[in-house]
Write a protein that holds these residues in place. Structure first.
Motif, mmCIF file in Angstrom:
data_model
loop_
_atom_site.group_PDB
_atom_site.id
_atom_site.type_symbol
_atom_site.label_atom_id
_atom_site.label_comp_id
_atom_site.label_asym_id
_atom_site.label_seq_id
_atom_site.Cartn_x
_atom_site.Cartn_y
_atom_site.Cartn_z
ATOM 1 N N THR A 1 0.650 -1.284 -0.069
ATOM 2 C CA THR A 1 0.141 -0.481 -0.535
ATOM 3 C C THR A 1 0.878 1.716 -0.043
ATOM 4 O O THR A 1 0.808 2.181 -0.737
ATOM 5 N N THR B 1 -5.955 4.352 -2.017
ATOM 6 C CA THR B 1 -5.431 2.447 -1.316
ATOM 7 C C THR B 1 -5.405 2.317 0.579
ATOM 8 O O THR B 1 -5.062 1.411 1.142
ATOM 9 N N SER C 1 -5.564 -1.097 1.712
ATOM 10 C CA SER C 1 -5.065 -1.588 2.507
ATOM 11 C C SER C 1 -5.339 -2.353 3.740
ATOM 12 O O SER C 1 -5.815 -3.194 4.320
#
Length: 843
Positions: free
Chosen positions: A37, A257, A261
């Motif tokens: 990530t 992200t 994640s």
């Protein structure tokens, strides 16, 4: 005590190796997630910052409400902007759509971004947005550029002729250059660039741009330049400075992200949770094997907390080693996850791996903390054994009262979990956010009562193993000897398989519902649409209607009309053929109404009826787009379906009021059905135009969500595989240490005639029993959780019914058998190679 702990770690390196593997795999998953990530986030930032570095001001003209299309800016505005003080360069952008075919005629891009634009050279002849890697810039209407990925996938080189389409017939252009661009196109999309004049003509309007960017001279304030540019641009234009753009992109990259994640970290937590069982099992067996040693330490003055502390120190040392190795392995995991997402065409940008100091710290913290938590109960149990009892019996059986209390707690937890799942499954959308809690309670309850279930379950399987002779008789007895250990080992496998089974049940049920509804609703063999989401020229339907392979067809033409104060989209179809092509589920009325009533009947779906309060037979006044007026009668109401338009009326009634004749889609039936032969025939009839998409009912179901579900499930399978691998290591570890504990027993069996091959078979059968026990528990729990998840998803997926994928379940059971065989190979080989005399002398 510290020296003792260190000595024990060094003395039992082989025994602790599997435990360390379980820990480091979990740590590797956490580290891999964080590195992945961070890498994607930094790549996003770098990509956009590289693109935006030379942009000081970006301007987008306001939407043209009157024309119903995006606003534009003329070349005279660009010339005025160039004359502003402090302006280094001005770039006009034209953006649109172009479908590209490979050299062999196969369309490129699929459902990914298929973009087109203009190459806008500055004074040096270069466009910094699209750096050339080969060839030159286009200079005429018959020349184009492609990005590197599109050229590679299409098999094109500079000088080749490219087949493409913008919004009509196939165009043939010469490839004069190849440009480097970001990973959006490298992940499956395509990019075509024309010279300025050609791009305006094909994609927008001659002499017009749909966006402008300005680069400031050094020392010129972006805010001042934006304020001066605003005076020259159309009113209400969206204007941003370079700093604002870069900050916005940073925030978007972080947000983009964050969700990914969180999902990956959930699976990392599952892997670590499974690892806890392996670690706990290992330390329980190690402590049991060293009971006499610890009793002796107690007898010479060691306190209980010192014994506990020594075991925890061992766990901490193991966790440190696992954290270090797991960190290094996590780098590889990050690369693997990145490659996995790249292969799915996710569009995630590429970039150098990014490892932050916090990731290093987390690796060691996770390794140490998880290992010590898992080892805490075995350490307490070891310290609690009285010295005399421990010195007189190496294996002290657990008290029956403790097991009864454990079973009562587990049964209560299961009941609470089941009731909670049933309640949330019946509570609609509200249950989607709360179902995880009772589902977790259910799994924990099953884990707690697994020792009580292991005995009866293995007893049921025992008769099936008698055909294997003595090994088949001994294997179930060995598995039942220590129900806690068997249960703990099976639970690790159960967790992974319950999640896999639940996901499979939901995915198969959802995709089956989509395919079934598509087949029941769409009688047509194919639907022809435009890849750019726009309309098809009327010539497409005329061409197909004349084809000898087509037995019936109907265009679907749409127009926005005013009904009262609302704007409603009406869809015109051919009443003569639509019954051969669509089969709506009518609540009232029928398709026959389209051919009756002098063409004044309107069919609507239930959602439209609910929104506007229309009922069967109601007359609705309509104002067409051209100003014409009419009154339509509701001649039928059919069930809402994503494969059907919300309204249908006779094409002959709607068409005179259309300003432009184009089709949203064309439905056709062919003599050859919906197979590939018929598809290729239609594509050839349409000149293999890359703009045109030909889809059968399976394709429609996949586009409606089936493809996304399959992709998601495959990704989740890959992530859950880590938990299953750790569970397999747990089986190997348990059997290996069990063989060590039973060294003397195995020696005795060998002495009375048990052959090495029979010894191997006994250990392998025990491994298979444990694996199958965990698999059956996991599959049973997974089916129940899949049912509950399906109930919650049924509101979003029309026609959803639970489908149990027996074939896949059989594969999972076969996989469990294979896992048992593989996991038992090394322990079985070790047991068979034990020296009989040495084994008989073992304590």
């Amino acid at each position: 005590m510290f020296r003792t702990a260190l000595r024990n770690v060094l003395a039992h390196k082989a025994r602790l190796l599997m435990t360390m593997l379980a820990v480091l795999l979990g740590v590797a998953f956490v580290v891999g997630t964080l590195v992945f990530t961070d890498t994607v986030g930094n790549a996003y930032k770098e990509r956009f910052l590289t693109t935006l570095r030379s942009i000081s001001v970006q301007a987008t003209p306001p939407f043209d409400e009157k024309a119903g299309e995006p606003g534009t800016v003329g070349e005279d505005t660009l010339r005025s902007l160039r004359r502003l003080p402090g302006v280094a360069s001005v770039t006009g952008s034209v953006e649109g759509f172009a479908a590209v075919a490979a050299k062999d005629g196969h369309p490129l891009g699929g459902d990914h971004s298929t973009a087109a634009g203009n190459y806008f050279p500055q004074a040096d002849g270069k466009d910094d947005r699209h750096p050339l890697t080969a060839g030159r810039a286009p200079t005429g209407p018959d020349e184009v550029l492609l990005d590197t990925s599109t050229a590679d996938r299409g098999g094109y080189e500079v000088g080749d002729t490219v087949r493409l389409a913008v919004d009509g017939p196939v165009l043939h252009k010469k490839l004069v250059g190849i440009v480097r661009t970001d990973d959006t196109y490298g992940s499956g999309g395509t990019l075509v660039l024309f010279d300025d004049t050609t791009a305006q003509k094909l994609l927008l309007k001659p002499g017009q741009y749909d966006g402008i960017t300005l680069e400031a001279d050094r020392g010129t304030s972006e805010e001042r330049l934006a304020a001066e540019a605003r005076e020259l641009l159309p009113k209400d234009s969206e204007i941003s400075t370079g700093a604002q753009l870069r900050e916005r992109e940073r925030a978007d990259a972080a947000e983009g992200t964050r969700g990914l994640s969180q999902v990956l970290l959930v699976f990392a937590a599952i892997a670590l949770f499974v690892g806890v069982f392996v670690i706990g099992n290992t330390f329980t067996m190690l402590v049991t094997q060293r009971s006499q040693e610890m009793a002796l330490m107690r007898a010479v003055g060691a306190e209980r907390r010192q014994v506990t502390r020594s075991v925890l120190v061992e766990a901490a040392l193991l966790g440190l080693c696992a954290g270090a190795v797991g960190f290094l392995l996590g780098i590889g995991v990050a690369m693997g996850i990145r490659q996995l997402f790249a292969s799915t065409g996710s569009g995630l940008p590429d970039g150098p791996l990014s490892v932050s100091p916090s990731t290093v710290l987390i690796a060691f913290l996770v390794g140490v903390v998880v290992t010590m938590l898992a080892a805490y109960l075995p350490a307490r149990r070891a310290a609690a054994v009285p010295p005399v009892a421990a010195m007189s019996a190496v294996h002290t059986p657990p008290p029956a009262r403790g097991l009864r209390r454990r079973n009562a707690i587990g049964a209560t937890t299961i009941v609470l979990g089941v009731l909670g799942v049933l309640y949330t499954a019946s509570s609609g959308e509200q249950g989607r956010t709360t179902v995880l809690l009772p589902a977790t309670l259910l799994l924990i309850g099953i884990i707690v009562v697994t020792p009580a279930l292991s005995g009866p379950a293995i007893a049921l399987a025992s008769p099936l193993l008698r055909r294997f002779g003595v090994p088949g008789t001994l294997a179930p007895r060995n598995a039942r000897r220590n129900p806690r250990r068997t249960a703990s080992t099976a639970s690790a496998l159960m967790i992974g398989l319950s999640l896999v089974t639940g996901l499979t049940v939901v995915a198969v049920s959802a995709t089956t519902a989509l395919h079934q509804r598509a087949e029941n609703t769409v009688r047509a063999d194919f639907e022809i649409t435009s890849k750019n989401g726009g309309g098809l020229p009327a010539s497409v339907h005329r061409t197909l209607a004349k084809s000898a392979d087509v037995t019936s067809s109907s265009p679907r033409r749409q127009s926005a009309v005013r009904i009262g104060g609302d704007e409603v989209t009406l869809t015109g179809v051919d009443p003569r053929t639509i019954g051969d092509l669509l089969d709506p589920g009518f609540v009232s009325g029928s398709l026959a109404a389209l051919g009756a009533g002098g063409g004044k009947n309107l069919l609507i779906d239930t959602s439209t009826a609910d929104i506007y309060g229309w009922t069967m037979g109601q007359r609705v006044p309509v104002v067409y787009d051209d100003g014409g007026r009419a009154t339509l009668r509701i001649g039928g109401i059919y069930r809402d379906d994503e494969f059907l338009p919300p309204t249908m009326m006779p094409l002959a009634t709607l068409q005179p009021h259309l300003k432009e004749i184009e089709d949203a889609s064309v439905l056709v039936r062919t003599k050859a059905g919906d197979g590939e032969t018929a598809r290729h025939s239609l594509e050839r009839a349409l000149d293999q135009n890359p703009l045109i998409r030909v889809r059968n009912t399976d394709d429609l179901a996949e586009a409606a969500g089936g493809e996304a579900i399959t992709l998601l499930v495959n990704v989740l399978y890959g992530l859950l595989a880590m938990a299953v691998v750790i569970a397999v290591l747990g089986v190997v570890n348990t059997l290996a240490m069990s063989v060590f504990e039973r060294t003397r027993e195995i020696g005795m069996l060998r002495a009375v005639g048990l052959q090495p091959e029979q010894t191997k078979r006994m250990i392998r059968l025990e491994s298979v029993l444990i694996s199958l026990f965990g698999a059956v528990l996991g599959i049973g729990a997974g089916i129940f959780l899949g049912w509950a998840a399906g109930r919650l998803a049924s509101d979003s997926i029309q026609g959803y019914e639970m489908v149990i994928p027996w074939g896949r379940i059989a594969v999972a059971l076969a996989g469990a058998v294979l896992v048992g065989v593989v996991a038992g190979l090394w322990p079985a080989r070790r047991a068979a190679r034990l020296n009989i005399l040495t084994s008989l002398k073992a304590d």
